[in-house]
Structure formats: C-alpha cells, structure tokens
Write a protein that holds these residues in place. Structure first.
Motif, mmCIF file in Angstrom:
data_model
loop_
_atom_site.group_PDB
_atom_site.id
_atom_site.type_symbol
_atom_site.label_atom_id
_atom_site.label_comp_id
_atom_site.label_asym_id
_atom_site.label_seq_id
_atom_site.Cartn_x
_atom_site.Cartn_y
_atom_site.Cartn_z
ATOM 1 N N ALA A 11 -1.110 3.620 1.375
ATOM 2 C CA ALA A 11 -0.133 2.535 1.315
ATOM 3 C C ALA A 11 1.041 2.910 0.415
ATOM 4 C CB ALA A 11 -0.801 1.256 0.824
ATOM 5 N N HIS A 12 0.745 3.568 -0.703
ATOM 6 C CA HIS A 12 1.817 3.999 -1.606
ATOM 7 C C HIS A 12 2.717 5.018 -0.927
ATOM 8 C CE1 HIS A 12 3.103 5.946 -5.661
ATOM 9 N NE2 HIS A 12 3.996 5.077 -5.226
ATOM 10 N N GLU A 21 -5.144 2.807 -0.879
ATOM 11 C CA GLU A 21 -4.058 2.624 -1.827
ATOM 12 C C GLU A 21 -3.100 3.807 -1.793
ATOM 13 O OE1 GLU A 21 -3.555 1.365 -6.482
ATOM 14 O OE2 GLU A 21 -4.904 3.034 -6.015
ATOM 15 N N GLU A 78 5.554 -2.870 3.688
ATOM 16 C CA GLU A 78 4.839 -1.784 3.018
ATOM 17 C C GLU A 78 4.481 -2.169 1.586
ATOM 18 O OE1 GLU A 78 7.186 -0.024 6.339
ATOM 19 O OE2 GLU A 78 7.610 -1.452 4.734
ATOM 20 N N ARG A 79 5.344 -2.920 0.941
ATOM 21 C CA ARG A 79 5.070 -3.361 -0.433
ATOM 22 C C ARG A 79 3.882 -4.339 -0.454
ATOM 23 N NH1 ARG A 79 8.743 -2.148 -3.946
ATOM 24 N NH2 ARG A 79 10.338 -2.115 -2.315
ATOM 25 N N SER A 112 2.405 -2.231 -9.279
ATOM 26 C CA SER A 112 2.120 -1.077 -8.430
ATOM 27 C C SER A 112 1.323 0.002 -9.148
ATOM 28 C CB SER A 112 3.429 -0.482 -7.901
ATOM 29 O OG SER A 112 4.244 -0.038 -8.978
ATOM 30 N N LEU A 144 4.925 3.294 1.548
ATOM 31 C CA LEU A 144 5.999 2.564 0.883
ATOM 32 C C LEU A 144 7.121 3.505 0.466
ATOM 33 C CD1 LEU A 144 7.277 0.102 -0.477
ATOM 34 C CD2 LEU A 144 5.825 0.543 -2.470
ATOM 35 N N LEU A 181 0.611 -2.445 -0.014
ATOM 36 C CA LEU A 181 0.168 -1.779 -1.241
ATOM 37 C C LEU A 181 -0.500 -2.764 -2.183
ATOM 38 C CD1 LEU A 181 0.005 0.678 -3.076
ATOM 39 C CD2 LEU A 181 2.347 0.199 -3.840
#
Length: 270
Positions: free
Chosen positions: A159-160, A156, A142-143, A257, A163, A146
């Motif tokens: 994805a965040h 984005e 997941e990281r 991030s 995560l 992102l």
C-alpha cells in the motif's frame, strides 16, 4: 534575527532533513524518501540532495538580491547539474524536498514555503501558519488503503509503494503537487510573502515531522509551540514529539503513515 536549530533523524534512520541558518537567512528542507525496491535513478541519495540544495539556496538568498523564488530556482537547477551526468534527475522517484525559507532583508522579512513544511510567523497577537497541503489532497484512494493496511504486513508495504507511485506520477505537474526536485519552475509554485520586520516578534520553520507537535499529537497550539521553542529550546520540542511517538508505537491513538519521522525546527527571534 537570532536563530537556533535542531535536526534529528527518526530513531534508527538516517536524517533526510537539512537545516542551515544565519542572522540573515534560515532554511529547512525535508527530503522525500522512497520505499525499498523503487528505483530512484540517483546514486547519491536523499540526504545528499537535501544538503546540497539547502546549502545552495542559503548562499543564493544571502548573496544575491533576487527574490526567494528566484534563489530557489537557481538552487534547484544548480543541484540538478551536480548529478545530471550520473543520475536520472528526471525520474519521478529522484530525490526531492519540501522547503521553508525566511530571510531578513533591510526593513522586511521575506518568506517562502514549497510543500508541506511549516512556517509560523508571530506578530505578538495571532500567529500566521503557512504550509502547502496540495500533496495531502492527491492519491486519496491509495492513502486510505495505507491507513487500513495491517501494521507491519506485506499489505502495508504494498500500500505504501502504491501511494508513493501515485503521488510521484503527478509530482511537479499541474493539478498535482510541487516540491523541489530537478525542475526550476517548481519554485514559481511556492507560497511567498513579506512583512515589516518591526511587526514580527518570533518565527519557526518546521518539517512535518516536527510539526507533529501540533497537527498530529495536539501537544499544544501554535502559540504553545512557539513558547516551548523560546523558553525550552528546539531540542525540547522534538523530544516531546519523540515521547509521543514512542507512546503510540502501534499508531492507534494517533493514526499516521509511520511511527517516527525525521524532525527539524529552526526558531528565530527578532
């Protein structure tokens, strides 16, 4: 112990860090927020949680003779009780915080770090840097997703969110990572130590937003960081971090991030 501190929110945001210091004890917390749309189960918010927890931890550390882990466990339980009746403190998305604490007690200095806060201890030779990076080692897929998501895109945000969901699923669980939330036993997972106060010249406690000075932007080494804090002040160090953030709005030179982060630092001289 002579202390100075600066705590600044990310531009346009609310400060979810908290710091409190006295000649006996210094405490820094970095509250963990969640993406918009994820239910936290708490009506108070991360800033409220960090302030209550930090204040309670400092009071316990100064007034009790117990070790810092027991002080933190008491503060975690006490903070949970403050909003257990109104909030779902057991939710994995409920407020949490990383913690760094430094206490002068008798002839010794005691310290505690839980999560990715940073403590730097300088004996005049080679500074010791203490931080817990277990969070950085989980949810690797997941990281990575992102990091490759388009800046400012729907991808984005998705994805965040993915995560955070993956991280929180293993928060305060064996094999995961540990932070201060509502489980007092998390305090037992903190990194702890002590050293004779006569051996310590200076120290710094930083949230990861302030630690960007060294570990993200490479504006200097940890000895350089301590020199800036001692000779130019805590606000100067955070100012240099802000300048670096603003010079790389697109996150291209220094992948990270988020563009800005809350930044808090306490500097102590002995």
């Amino acid at each position: 112990m002579h202390v100075s501190l600066t705590s600044l929110p990310r531009p346009g945001g609310r400060n979810e860090d908290f710091a409190i210091a006295s000649p006996e004890c210094a405490v820094v917390l970095d509250g963990a927020g969640t993406p918009n749309g994820l239910p936290t189960g708490c009506v108070h918010g991360v800033a409220w949680f960090a302030r209550r927890l930090g204040t309670m931890l400092h009071r316990e550390a100064v007034q009790s003779g117990r070790d810092l882990a027991r002080c933190l466990a008491t503060a975690i339980e006490g903070t949970a009780q403050l909003h257990r009746a109104t909030c779902d403190v057991g939710s994995p998305f409920s407020p949490s915080a990383t913690v760094a604490a430094l206490r002068s007690r008798g002839q010794d200095v005691e310290w505690l770090v839980l999560g990715d806060a940073v403590l730097v201890l300088d004996d005049g030779r080679d500074p010791e840097v203490v931080t817990d990076q277990r969070l950085a080692r989980v949810a690797s897929e997941e990281r990575a997703a992102l990091r490759t998501a388009g800046r400012g895109s729907r991808g984005e945000l998705a994805a965040h969110t993915a995560l955070v969901e993956a991280e929180r699923a293993i928060r305060n669980r064996p094999g995961g990572y540990w932070v201060a939330a509502a489980e007092p036993e998390a305090a037992n997972e903190a990194l702890m130590g002590r050293m004779p106060i006569a051996q310590l010249e200076r120290a710094a406690l930083l949230t990861d937003g302030a630690a960007r000075f060294v570990d993200t932007f490479a504006l200097g080494t940890w000895p350089t960081c301590l020199d800036v804090l001692e000779h130019h002040g805590t606000a100067n160090l955070i100012g240099q971090v802000r300048d670096a953030e603003r010079s790389d709005i697109d996150l291209e030179r220094w992948p990270r991030s988020k563009t800005h982060d809350d930044a808090t630092v306490i500097f102590a001289r002995f």
